[in-house]
Scaffold this active site. Structure first.
Site, mmCIF file in Angstrom:
data_model
loop_
_atom_site.group_PDB
_atom_site.id
_atom_site.type_symbol
_atom_site.label_atom_id
_atom_site.label_comp_id
_atom_site.label_asym_id
_atom_site.label_seq_id
_atom_site.Cartn_x
_atom_site.Cartn_y
_atom_site.Cartn_z
ATOM 1 N N LYS A 18 0.741 -1.208 0.174
ATOM 2 C CA LYS A 18 -0.060 -0.033 0.018
ATOM 3 C C LYS A 18 1.046 1.217 0.013
ATOM 4 C CE LYS A 18 -3.789 -2.467 2.042
ATOM 5 N NZ LYS A 18 -4.485 -2.835 3.420
ATOM 6 N N GLN A 29 -4.793 -1.736 9.541
ATOM 7 C CA GLN A 29 -4.526 -2.757 8.843
ATOM 8 C C GLN A 29 -5.179 -3.865 9.954
ATOM 9 O OE1 GLN A 29 -3.372 -3.562 5.638
ATOM 10 N NE2 GLN A 29 -4.158 -5.354 6.165
ATOM 11 N N ASP A 70 -11.206 2.734 3.828
ATOM 12 C CA ASP A 70 -11.577 1.239 3.802
ATOM 13 C C ASP A 70 -12.868 1.170 3.562
ATOM 14 O OD1 ASP A 70 -9.586 -0.713 3.603
ATOM 15 O OD2 ASP A 70 -9.402 -0.700 5.742
#
Ligand code: NDP
Length: 288
Positions: free
Chosen positions: A53, A97, A120
């Site tokens: 990422k 995460q 997200d």
């Protein structure tokens, strides 16, 4: 034989577009979009995801930082850090995460991220907005699937879509997105009866089960579009999807491979979402 939907090719086209827009906006706004990723602990898979990422964000011209914490960090300290990032004007997107260590409540963490920075798309506000047809930030994998279908010119309206899997990160949101595009949607799960018969009716099949080669070739309707979200290892340790690719490609009109299908799109959509969050943050109209 079916057409392979190449997630790497589609991703790289979309990434070029994103990088171009970032370049222009950087000049207009005076700063790049900022993405902050929080990584707790040493989980090897998470380390790889986060590294990818960060690398992609930098390649596309974003300001990207990874904030690492040991897995002993307290829930309170983690929540405080998220609040700090919520208030940081140079940060447009925040991602924590997953998975997190057991002593940290993932839902509390998701709730603490400001919805407008939740790249997200997991915050209940973003999920709720998606459900009522007013999407803001949409979960990356489902969004990537729709972008792939659109890129390939696959008609969604009026089609029978079958989703196997009802997770909050893939199954449910992709079902809602397909519904909003006027597909007739069936969501299947572990208690579904006669699953092969239901799958045999699908014009568009999305498999998000997490079981290697779970969907057999004779479940696939002739000419169906098959989107395989699964990432599994087979008995030889090879990366495979949820669909028996060799068999399914004899029947499908289009099919995504694993690896190289949905996977690359997910990370691209994270960049896309960060760009949308940035645009909204600086008062420009974002899009979905
Ligand atoms: P979850 O484990 O959260 O969900 C799996 C779903 O499959 C559940 O809804 C479960 O049903 C259903 N299921 C399990 N067994 C069966 C069965 N025998 N018959 C029918 N349905 C069944 O997984 P995720 O949605 O998080 O992920 C799915 C897969 O996609 C995984 O392989 C994951 O690694 C991969 N993935 C890939 C991404 C990418 O970028 N390519 C991103 C995210 C995930 P029930 O609800 O009843 O338990």
């Amino acid at each position: 034989m079916s057409k392979i939907i190449d997630g790497k090719v589609i991703s790289s086209r979309l990434r070029e577009e994103i990088a171009r827009e970032v370049e222009q906006l950087k000049k207009a706004v005076g700063r790049p979009p900022g993405l902050s990723v929080i990584l707790v602990g040493e989980d090897p898979a998470s380390q790889i995801y986060v590294r990818n990422k960060e690398k992609t964000a930098k390649e596309l011209g974003f300001k990207s930082e990874v904030i690492r914490f040991p897995d002993t960090i307290s829930e309170n300290d983690l929540l405080r850090k998220i609040e700090e990032l919520n208030n940081d004007q140079s940060v447009d997107g925040i991602l924590v995460q997953l998975p997190l260590p057991e002593h940290i409540d993932e839902f509390k963490v998701t709730l603490t991220i400001a919805p407008e920075k939740d790249v997200d798309g997991f915050h209940p506000v973003n999920m709720g907005r998606l459900l009522i047809g007013k999407p803001y930030l949409v979960p990356c994998t489902p969004l990537g699937i729709i972008k792939m279908l659109d890129y390939e010119g696959i008609e969604i309206e009026g089609k029978k879509a079958v989703i196997i899997g009802r997770s909050n990160i893939v199954g449910k949101p992709v079902a809602i997105l397909l519904l909003q595009r006027n597909a007739t949607v069936t969501i299947c799960h572990s208690r579904t009866r006669n699953l092969p018969d239901i799958v045999r009716e699908a014009d568009i099949l999305v498999a998000a089960v997490g079981k290697a080669k779970f969907v057999k070739g004779d479940w696939i309707k002739e000419g169906a579009v098959v989107i395989d979200v699964g990432i599994n290892r087979d008995e030889n340790g090879k990366l495979v999807g949820d669909v028996d690719f060799e068999e399914a490609q004899k029947k499908a009109s289009h099919i995504t491979p694993v690896p190289g299908g949905v996977g690359p799109m997910t990370i691209t959509m994270l960049m896309y979402n960060t760009l949308q969050a940035f645009k909204k943050h600086v008062g420009m109209e974002g899009e979905q």
